[in-house]
Design an enzyme around this catalytic site. Structure first.
Site, PDB file in Angstrom:
ATOM      1  N   GLY A 156     -31.108  72.561   4.516  1.00  0.00           N
ATOM      2  CA  GLY A 156     -31.699  71.736   5.579  1.00  0.00           C
ATOM      3  C   GLY A 156     -31.035  72.099   6.899  1.00  0.00           C
ATOM      4  O   GLY A 156     -30.436  73.173   7.046  1.00  0.00           O
ATOM      5  N   ARG A 157     -31.102  71.159   7.842  1.00  0.00           N
ATOM      6  CA  ARG A 157     -30.580  71.445   9.189  1.00  0.00           C
ATOM      7  C   ARG A 157     -29.088  71.753   9.177  1.00  0.00           C
ATOM      8  O   ARG A 157     -28.624  72.662   9.863  1.00  0.00           O
ATOM      9  CB  ARG A 157     -30.861  70.252  10.108  1.00  0.00           C
ATOM     10  CG  ARG A 157     -32.329  70.140  10.472  1.00  0.00           C
ATOM     11  CD  ARG A 157     -32.676  68.767  10.970  1.00  0.00           C
ATOM     12  NE  ARG A 157     -32.702  67.826   9.844  1.00  0.00           N
ATOM     13  CZ  ARG A 157     -33.541  66.813   9.734  1.00  0.00           C
ATOM     14  NH1 ARG A 157     -34.418  66.575  10.680  1.00  0.00           N
ATOM     15  NH2 ARG A 157     -33.511  66.009   8.683  1.00  0.00           N
ATOM     16  N   ILE A 158     -28.315  71.002   8.371  1.00  0.00           N
ATOM     17  CA  ILE A 158     -26.862  71.224   8.365  1.00  0.00           C
ATOM     18  C   ILE A 158     -26.546  72.563   7.681  1.00  0.00           C
ATOM     19  O   ILE A 158     -25.716  73.342   8.161  1.00  0.00           O
ATOM     20  CB  ILE A 158     -26.132  70.047   7.687  1.00  0.00           C
ATOM     21  CG1 ILE A 158     -26.377  68.759   8.487  1.00  0.00           C
ATOM     22  CG2 ILE A 158     -24.629  70.327   7.560  1.00  0.00           C
ATOM     23  CD1 ILE A 158     -25.945  67.483   7.795  1.00  0.00           C
ATOM     24  N   ILE A 238     -19.702  68.913   1.278  1.00  0.00           N
ATOM     25  CA  ILE A 238     -19.795  67.940   2.382  1.00  0.00           C
ATOM     26  C   ILE A 238     -21.086  67.129   2.226  1.00  0.00           C
ATOM     27  O   ILE A 238     -21.539  66.485   3.164  1.00  0.00           O
ATOM     28  CB  ILE A 238     -19.774  68.622   3.769  1.00  0.00           C
ATOM     29  CG1 ILE A 238     -20.903  69.654   3.921  1.00  0.00           C
ATOM     30  CG2 ILE A 238     -18.427  69.235   4.056  1.00  0.00           C
ATOM     31  CD1 ILE A 238     -21.157  70.076   5.360  1.00  0.00           C
ATOM     32  N   ARG A 240     -22.657  64.947  -0.936  1.00  0.00           N
ATOM     33  CA  ARG A 240     -22.441  63.629  -1.527  1.00  0.00           C
ATOM     34  C   ARG A 240     -21.634  63.800  -2.799  1.00  0.00           C
ATOM     35  O   ARG A 240     -21.799  64.794  -3.524  1.00  0.00           O
ATOM     36  CB  ARG A 240     -23.775  62.968  -1.916  1.00  0.00           C
ATOM     37  CG  ARG A 240     -24.520  62.305  -0.780  1.00  0.00           C
ATOM     38  CD  ARG A 240     -23.799  61.041  -0.285  1.00  0.00           C
ATOM     39  NE  ARG A 240     -24.517  60.379   0.788  1.00  0.00           N
ATOM     40  CZ  ARG A 240     -24.366  60.636   2.099  1.00  0.00           C
ATOM     41  NH1 ARG A 240     -23.510  61.548   2.501  1.00  0.00           N
ATOM     42  NH2 ARG A 240     -25.058  59.954   3.004  1.00  0.00           N
ATOM     43  N   GLU A 269     -16.659  57.287  -4.521  1.00  0.00           N
ATOM     44  CA  GLU A 269     -15.746  57.084  -3.389  1.00  0.00           C
ATOM     45  C   GLU A 269     -15.834  55.639  -2.872  1.00  0.00           C
ATOM     46  O   GLU A 269     -16.876  55.005  -3.047  1.00  0.00           O
ATOM     47  CB  GLU A 269     -16.066  58.083  -2.262  1.00  0.00           C
ATOM     48  CG  GLU A 269     -17.435  57.911  -1.635  1.00  0.00           C
ATOM     49  CD  GLU A 269     -17.755  58.997  -0.611  1.00  0.00           C
ATOM     50  OE1 GLU A 269     -17.573  60.191  -0.891  1.00  0.00           O
ATOM     51  OE2 GLU A 269     -18.216  58.613   0.481  1.00  0.00           O
ATOM     52  N   HIS A 287     -14.598  61.598   3.697  1.00  0.00           N
ATOM     53  CA  HIS A 287     -15.997  61.488   4.161  1.00  0.00           C
ATOM     54  C   HIS A 287     -16.069  61.369   5.692  1.00  0.00           C
ATOM     55  O   HIS A 287     -16.579  60.382   6.227  1.00  0.00           O
ATOM     56  CB  HIS A 287     -16.690  60.288   3.488  1.00  0.00           C
ATOM     57  CG  HIS A 287     -18.193  60.414   3.472  1.00  0.00           C
ATOM     58  ND1 HIS A 287     -18.973  59.906   2.455  1.00  0.00           N
ATOM     59  CD2 HIS A 287     -19.062  60.982   4.347  1.00  0.00           C
ATOM     60  CE1 HIS A 287     -20.250  60.152   2.725  1.00  0.00           C
ATOM     61  NE2 HIS A 287     -20.321  60.808   3.867  1.00  0.00           N
ATOM     62  N   ILE A 288     -15.564  62.419   6.363  1.00  0.00           N
ATOM     63  CA  ILE A 288     -15.489  62.368   7.826  1.00  0.00           C
ATOM     64  C   ILE A 288     -16.268  63.503   8.499  1.00  0.00           C
ATOM     65  O   ILE A 288     -16.056  63.780   9.678  1.00  0.00           O
ATOM     66  CB  ILE A 288     -14.018  62.405   8.312  1.00  0.00           C
ATOM     67  CG1 ILE A 288     -13.275  63.634   7.748  1.00  0.00           C
ATOM     68  CG2 ILE A 288     -13.289  61.116   7.963  1.00  0.00           C
ATOM     69  CD1 ILE A 288     -11.940  63.922   8.436  1.00  0.00           C
TER      70      ILE A 288
HETATM   71  C1  DGY Z   1     -24.476  61.013   6.503  1.00  0.00           C
HETATM   72  O1  DGY Z   1     -24.913  60.859   7.640  1.00  0.00           O
HETATM   73  O2  DGY Z   1     -25.200  61.053   5.504  1.00  0.00           O
HETATM   74  C2  DGY Z   1     -23.020  61.076   6.383  1.00  0.00           C
HETATM   75  O3  DGY Z   1     -22.604  61.472   5.129  1.00  0.00           O
HETATM   76  C3  DGY Z   1     -22.491  59.712   6.734  1.00  0.00           C
HETATM   77  O4  DGY Z   1     -21.274  59.778   7.212  1.00  0.00           O
END
Ligand code: DGY
Length: 328
Positions: A156-158, A238, A240, A269, A287-288
């Site tokens: 996806g975008r990320i 990064i 889930r 978590e 989760h940052i």
């Molecule tokens: C998201 O936007 O899904 C991130 O994991 C939340 O911090």
């Protein structure tokens, strides 16, 4: 005239709260108290809207107890805390917070990849503990990032942001696997080649997970997948918790069946699997990935704008279950 009642389930920036208070009668949790599901349900009773985060579960039990609820605006791009089918069936709009966090989260994914490959936290702990007495040829020798093969699961975008950083910034060869293949122009922009999952696992020097969590993606990386990876590979999550089988990963790390992992998300978590806490070759963060002040503010404001847009003009910005709008 009485303003519509909404709930802000977790602490948010004061300016976001002030913006919401212009339109709504807001009950806020600025103390950021941890609420049980029962307490969250109680708080939602009589409210028409809610600003939620990924830790606030909205399912059919909650919805059944809160018939006045019309919208839940998640301050996250991921929305696996929502039972979307139940929300749609009960005519409750769901919105998320996409786009505003893409680049920040891709930056973090890359930072975690680099910290993992170059053993940055492990070596820092060593230094802080006063163990550094001399230079040694193989001290904290890691694996290279530049010029290696970057594998991305979930494009996806990320994922695309990470691909561009790897290809254009670090001269990496990028391969990816996704439910659907990108358009050729987008593939070219990301300098990424579509491969099957098997090839991705076998060829990636660094495998980054950026796919959404669902029943279908549960334990996408377990013992069998880890066994297919190179012993020199790193795994970065990064996305889930639950996408990786954390117990299987801890074992693979302990037995050095892969070199290292970088994890920002965990199954169950904020609890972290105890075995992950005792293996040295893993970088752990709470989760940052989207946590910069401008990005978190943009996420909170987008969630607020979804509430304002929908409840005042029936025009949410980023709706998920648009079929609900047709019934309003
Ligand atoms: C998201 O936007 O899904 C991130 O994991 C939340 O911090």
């Amino acid at each position: 005239m009485n303003k519509p009642k909404i709930l802000v389930a977790r602490a948010v920036f004061p300016e976001t709260l002030a913006r919401l208070q212009q339109h709504f009668d807001v009950e806020a949790n600025q103390a950021d108290e941890p609420w049980s599901a029962a307490r969250l349900t109680d708080k939602l009773k009589g409210k028409v809207g809610a600003l939620t985060t990924g830790s606030d579960r909205i399912d059919d039990t909650v919805l059944a107890a809160c018939p006045s609820l019309r919208i839940c605006a998640n301050m996250a791009v991921g929305y696996n805390n929502f039972d979307i089918n139940a929300m749609t069936a009960r005519g409750v709009l769901a919105t998320n917070a996409p786009d505003v966090l893409t680049e920040t989260t891709a930056d973090f994914g890359f930072a975690l990849l680099m910290a993992t490959a170059r053993r940055m936290t492990e070596s820092e702990h060593f230094l802080r503990a006063g163990h550094w007495t001399t230079w040694r040829y193989d001290m904290f020798a890691g694996v290279d990032v530049h010029g290696t093969t970057l594998g991305i699961l979930g494009m996806g975008r990320i994922g695309q942001g990470i691909a561009k950083r790897g290809a254009h910034g670090f001269g990496m060869k990028v391969i990816y696997h996704n439910r659907s293949r990108l358009e050729p122009a987008l593939e070219a922009e990301c300098a990424a080649r579509y491969v099957g999952k098997e090839e991705l696992l076998r060829h990636a020097d660094h495998l980054v997970l950026v796919l959404p969590y669902s029943a279908a993606s549960h334990h996408s990386i377990g013992a069998a997948e880890l066994a297919r990876m190179k012993p020199t590979a790193t795994l970065i999550n990064i996305a889930r918790g639950g996408i990786v089988d954390d117990a299987a990963l801890a074992l693979a790390l302990r037995e050095r069946r892969i070199a290292a992992a970088g994890l920002d998300v965990f199954e169950g978590e904020p609890r972290v699997h105890p075995d992950l806490l005792t293996v040295p070759n893993v970088v752990l963060t709470p989760h940052i990935a989207s946590a910069t002040i401008p990005t978190r503010l943009a996420m909170a404001n987008l969630a607020a704008d979804n509430l304002i847009g929908f409840l005042t003009q029936k025009k949410p910005l980023t709706p998920l279950n648009i079929e609900v709008l047709a019934t309003k």
